[in-house]
Design a protein around this motif. Structure first.
Motif: not given
Length: 131
Positions: A65-77
């Motif tokens: 969940h944490s990685l999902k958020s941090s990657s999403g915030n950078l646009g790493a879809m």
């Protein structure tokens, strides 16, 4: 407009929006975010592997969940989507599926970091033109 796999890996609009939030020093700010993500993610992946070995679905889902958020915030879809899948499987304790997706997350991190750094270079070029 069809996007190449590299373009699909990182959503440029997310990084552009981040840059617009910062008046001054946006490139440095985004560069730091990307490098922090690059440093912390391999450690998080190791923690996920430990959680999987221990069959600790709660811990595994939490890290995903944490990685999902941090990657999403950078646009790493693509990376974000793998983490979302992993979180779902971990909550349901589908261990075999978790194992498969963790492998995908592992193989995706280097490609994601390369794509993020390339986006950063594009941003730097645009920044220089605007200056």
């Amino acid at each position: 407009s069809s996007q190449s796999p590299k373009q699909m890996r990182v959503d440029r609009t997310v990084i552009s929006a981040l840059a617009e939030l910062q008046d001054e020093g946006s490139v440095e700010f985004i560069s730091e975010l990307i490098e922090m993500f690059g440093e912390s993610t391999p450690k998080e992946i190791k923690s996920m592997q430990k959680a999987l070995k221990a069959q600790d679905g709660k811990a595994l889902a939490g890290i995903a969940h944490s990685l999902k958020s941090s990657s999403g915030n950078l646009g790493a879809m693509l990376f974000r989507d793998q983490c979302r899948r992993l979180e779902t499987y971990a909550r349901k304790e589908h261990w075999a599926k978790c194992k498969v997706v963790i492998k995908k997350v592992e193989s995706e991190i280097d490609l994601t970091m390369t794509a993020l750094r390339e986006e950063l270079e594009e941003l730097k070029k645009a920044d220089k033109k605007a200056a």
